[in-house]
Structure formats: C-alpha cells, structure tokens
Design an enzyme around this catalytic site. Structure first.
Site, PDB file in Angstrom:
ATOM      1  N   ARG A 151      -6.944  -1.542  -4.998  1.00  0.00           N
ATOM      2  CA  ARG A 151      -7.799  -0.548  -4.351  1.00  0.00           C
ATOM      3  C   ARG A 151      -7.135   0.817  -4.479  1.00  0.00           C
ATOM      4  NH1 ARG A 151      -8.582   0.264   2.079  1.00  0.00           N
ATOM      5  NH2 ARG A 151     -10.214   1.848   2.043  1.00  0.00           N
TER       6      ARG A 151
ATOM      7  N   GLU B 174      -3.880   6.911  -2.134  1.00  0.00           N
ATOM      8  CA  GLU B 174      -3.231   5.656  -1.755  1.00  0.00           C
ATOM      9  C   GLU B 174      -3.625   4.565  -2.735  1.00  0.00           C
ATOM     10  OE1 GLU B 174      -2.865   2.555   1.999  1.00  0.00           O
ATOM     11  OE2 GLU B 174      -3.057   4.686   2.371  1.00  0.00           O
TER      12      GLU B 174
ATOM     13  N   GLU C   5       0.877  -1.179   0.000  1.00  0.00           N
ATOM     14  CA  GLU C   5       0.000   0.000   0.000  1.00  0.00           C
ATOM     15  C   GLU C   5       0.907   1.219   0.000  1.00  0.00           C
ATOM     16  OE1 GLU C   5      -2.712  -0.308   3.477  1.00  0.00           O
ATOM     17  OE2 GLU C   5      -1.813  -2.293   3.589  1.00  0.00           O
TER      18      GLU C   5
ATOM     19  N   TRP D 289     -12.097  -6.424   0.092  1.00  0.00           N
ATOM     20  CA  TRP D 289     -11.076  -7.468  -0.092  1.00  0.00           C
ATOM     21  C   TRP D 289     -11.670  -8.871  -0.058  1.00  0.00           C
ATOM     22  CZ3 TRP D 289      -6.840  -5.900  -2.212  1.00  0.00           C
ATOM     23  CH2 TRP D 289      -6.340  -4.615  -1.934  1.00  0.00           C
TER      24      TRP D 289
ATOM     25  N   ASP E 136      -6.584   8.685   1.278  1.00  0.00           N
ATOM     26  CA  ASP E 136      -6.321   8.349   2.676  1.00  0.00           C
ATOM     27  C   ASP E 136      -6.377   9.614   3.528  1.00  0.00           C
ATOM     28  OD1 ASP E 136      -5.832   6.385   4.564  1.00  0.00           O
ATOM     29  OD2 ASP E 136      -3.685   6.761   4.574  1.00  0.00           O
TER      30      ASP E 136
ATOM     31  N   TYR F 108      -7.713   4.865  -3.283  1.00  0.00           N
ATOM     32  CA  TYR F 108      -8.557   5.688  -2.410  1.00  0.00           C
ATOM     33  C   TYR F 108      -7.791   6.889  -1.868  1.00  0.00           C
ATOM     34  CZ  TYR F 108      -6.355   2.781   1.267  1.00  0.00           C
ATOM     35  OH  TYR F 108      -5.476   2.115   2.074  1.00  0.00           O
TER      36      TYR F 108
ATOM     37  N   THR G 246      -1.959  -2.558  -3.929  1.00  0.00           N
ATOM     38  CA  THR G 246      -1.886  -3.551  -5.001  1.00  0.00           C
ATOM     39  C   THR G 246      -2.881  -4.681  -4.730  1.00  0.00           C
ATOM     40  OG1 THR G 246      -0.254  -4.969  -3.901  1.00  0.00           O
ATOM     41  CG2 THR G 246       0.613  -3.183  -5.272  1.00  0.00           C
TER      42      THR G 246
END
Length: 452
Positions: free
Chosen positions: A53, A63, A9, A419, A57, A55, A66
């Site tokens: 993902r 952010e 991340e 997830w 943060d 987004y 993977t």
C-alpha cells in the site's frame, strides 16, 4: 506461532530546496510526488501489484506499507522495494517540476525527525494469536523494546541546551506512553488499536511504533528478527525474569542518550540495571530458545548478530559491527568527518551529514554511497529487491491481492481493494473477503479473476 505475518509501514520525510532554500511546501511536494499515482489510481491511497500500500499520510508524509510477508528475509526485500518505488516517484516529480520551469531538488528522507522537531515513524506489525494474554505480551516486550535501540537504532545528533549529543535512536524523544490506542497524539511504544486485518476471532496485530527507520538491511533484519524471537518465547511460555521498568518513557530517553549501554535505568522493583544488561538477559534466553527449538537460518543469523552487537557495545570496540548497524555506521562517518575538518558535534555541517545519511536518492544519499562502494553488509540482493517491486510474496494473502490488481489493470476493470477485500466495481459489485493472511491460493479469487 510457527508462521507469522510481518509488515513494515514507513513514513518518509519530504522537502524541496533550491540552492539551500525551501522551494515548495511539503503539501505541494507531496502533490507532485503522487501525481503519477493519482493519474492511474485516481487516489493518493493505492495498493500496488506487489501487494503493498502506498499513500499520503497525515502531514504530507508519503507512506509505504509492505505486503504481508511470512519471513523476515522477505520483509527486508519488500521494505527496500518501497524505497526504490518512492525514489522512482521522486525522479518523476523532479522532471515534472523542471518541465514546469520550477528549479529545485526534491528530497525524500527515510528518517524519523525533521528540523522542526516533528516525528514520523516506522511501524512494525506482527500477527499474534488472539488467545494469548496481550497484557503479558506487552509486559515482557516493553523492557526489550525500550532497550532494543542499542542493537538497531538509526543514530542521531541531538541538539540539547547543554550542547550536541550523539544518541542511539531518532524516535526515543518522541515516545510518550507505554501502551495506548493512539499513534500520533500520544505515541506509545505498543499501539493497541485492535485492527487485525485478519480473522479477529483468531488473530491480533501487534503494532510496534517505537522503532527507528533503518537504512541498513542487516539492521532491519535484526530489529524485526529479534522481536520475532522474543514473541515466540513469550508464546511458548518461556519464563522471563521480571524486568518491568518503573518509567519506560524516561528510560527510553536515558538509554538513547548513552551509547555505551551502561547507564542504569530503574525497574519497578526498585533495582537498577543497564540497557546492556537487559539486552543480554533477553539474548541469553533467545540463544537458548533457538538452540533448543532449532530455529531457521534467519533466526540463527539474528542471534549471532545480536550477540556480536552487544559484545561490541560492552567492549567499546564498535568496529566489528560498523558495516551492519546503522547507529554505528553513522557514528563512524561523523567521527571521521569531524576529525578531517576539525568540527564540533554541534556544527551545522555535521547535522547536514546526519540527514544526508537518510537521503533515498541513490548517487546523492550517503548511505547509498556506502552501499555502492561495498562498505556496508547486505541482507537482500538487488535482484530480490527488483523483483519485490513488482511481485508480491508468493506464500501469503498478498499474492491474491497482487494477482487481482494485475489482472484488473490489464483488463482495464474498475476495482477496489484493501487489506482484506477484493472487489470488482461492476453491476454485480462482486467482493471476496480474504480473512486468512496465510492463504496464498483461493478458488473464489481465481473465479473472480477468470470472470474479468
């Protein structure tokens, strides 16, 4: 674990300037960056067709997380794919700014500190068995992670009251605990918040937040690959010498401030030992382990590179690894620049260069320039990175998520994913729970897709 799930991340720094002056607040820049995402995802927190993902943060940091990868090589390609996806958002946002008559350039930095002293991270995730002793894992890992910056730091010019110093790590100054369940307030080395994103009876997710964000693919390969080998040694019961540090937080700063690796840190036993010696200890065990177990090509490459980096540090001749290791590449760039323009390390132009190394925009960022000129080594190819932008890893749960998202978007169906859940937002509210991150094929998901 014979197979492991990896994930990275990465939080990115963001700013918008016009002729050197800040033009928009980070909040405003982030809104422009994510406008395209919000327009199709109805949110600034979305999952993509490649299983990743994306987004916003805390603190307006974009952010990218993977998708689940089961090889370090795959992970490197997907980490770079994230850079390309964000660069695409940047180009789009700049065009929109100019269309609205706002002059300015947007910058995205893959680094870990901004000029105000804020820190944002690169978090590594490793799936580990629930049945091991997590405490022992942390005990053996912490001395390794504290000194690992010697082989994979991103490098930083740090301004101190005593003048500027070149450090190994950007993140080291911002770590305040060894093991903790918080990530922002206390910034530990290992985060213990127990969110496995998998079957909690079988797995834990080891969340390492001490590492730097790397520009060089080979450095990323070494960072994650070396940690994976150390984890496998612990899981296999390899007996390690007790290298518990008296004060890991003091040690991490001491190690960062000494690029020769020779400064001694104190162990809990009272003995003093250098970062170089600690890393050599882990490397010796890792080399023996890979030879005995017959590691794959990546493991062999990792151990070979790890050895070369430590030899370069030990001899003081860093040139043999200047194409592969971020902190060395950046140091050489800065030294050449200083020599050419006769500048002290504390000069603002040196600080600017330090930052420019991490600029994501190809054609403007320094690292991208080196890559285009063939002056740095690679661990992924451009076609692999291009494919990873659209296609999830084919051997993990990410494949299921990516396929579900692609079909739902093509069929214009309303859906929700995270997830572990895939959900169609229709009358039946059908949901599939995918608890096994190693499972790339699932009849339940295929039925859900077929029903669209």
């Amino acid at each position: 674990m014979e197979r492991r799930i990896f994930g990275l991340e990465t939080e990115y720094g963001v700013t918008c300037t016009y002729r050197g002056q800040r033009r928009l607040s980070p909040d405003e820049v982030a809104r422009y960056l994510f406008r395209r995402v919000v327009s199709w995802g109805r949110s600034s927190n979305v999952f993509l067709r490649n299983g990743a993902r994306l987004y916003l943060d805390v603190g307006s940091h974009p952010e990218y997380a993977t998708p689940e990868c089961d090889s370090v090589a795959d992970l490197v390609a997907h980490d770079r794919a994230g850079e390309r996806i964000l660069e695409g958002l940047l180009v789009d946002a700049e065009k929109r700014l100019h269309d609205e008559g706002i002059a300015g350039e947007i910058y995205l930095f893959k680094n870990n500190t901004d000029s105000a002293g804020n820190s944002y991270g690169c978090h590594e995730n490793y799936l580990v068995s629930r049945h091991g002793e997590f405490g022992r894992l942390a005990d053996v890992l912490i001395p390794f992670l504290v000194t690992r910056q010697l082989i994979c730091g991103a490098g930083k010019v740090l301004q101190t009251p005593r003048g500027a110093v070149y450090c190994l790590s950007q993140r080291a100054e911002h770590i305040w605990e060894g093991v903790s369940s918080a990530t922002t307030r206390s910034r530990p080395i290992i985060n213990t918040r127990d969110e496995p994103h998998a079957d909690a009876e079988r797995y834990r997710r080891l969340h390492v937040i001490v590492g730097d964000s790397n520009m060089n693919e080979v450095t990323t390969l070494l960072k994650v690959g070396a940690a994976d080998i150390v984890l496998r040694m612990i899981e296999s019961g390899v007996v390690m010498r007790d290298l518990t540090l008296e004060n890991p937080i003091r040690a991490i700063r001491e190690v960062s401030h000494d690029i020769t690796g020779r400064r001694k840190v104190r162990l809990a036993s009272g003995k003093e030992i250098s970062a170089l010696e600690i890393q050599q200890e882990y490397l010796a065990k890792a080399t023996e382990f890979v030879e005995r177990r017959g590691g794959d090509q990546t493991a062999k490459r990792v151990v070979e590179l790890w050895g070369r980096v430590l030899r370069a540090v030990e001899t003081g001749d860093l040139d043999p690894v200047a194409r592969e290791i971020d902190w060395v590449t950046k140091l050489r760039l800065i030294e050449r620049y200083q020599g050419k323009h006769d500048l002290p390390l504390s000069h603002p132009r040196v600080a600017q260069m330090d930052l420019a190394y991490h600029d994501l925009r190809r054609g403007r960022g320094l690292y991208g320039l080196l890559e285009r000129r063939g002056q740095v080594d690679r661990a992924a190819t451009d076609p692999e990175i291009f494919e990873a932008k659209e296609t999830p890893p084919q051997t993990t749960r990410a494949r299921l998520r990516g396929e579900f998202i692609r079909h739902a978007q093509e069929k214009r169906r309303d859906f929700t994913v995270d997830w572990v859940h895939l959900k169609l937002n229709d009358q039946a509210q059908r949901t599939v729970l995918c608890k096994d991150p190693f499972r790339a094929y699932d009849e339940r998901v295929e039925r859900l897709i077929a029903s669209m």
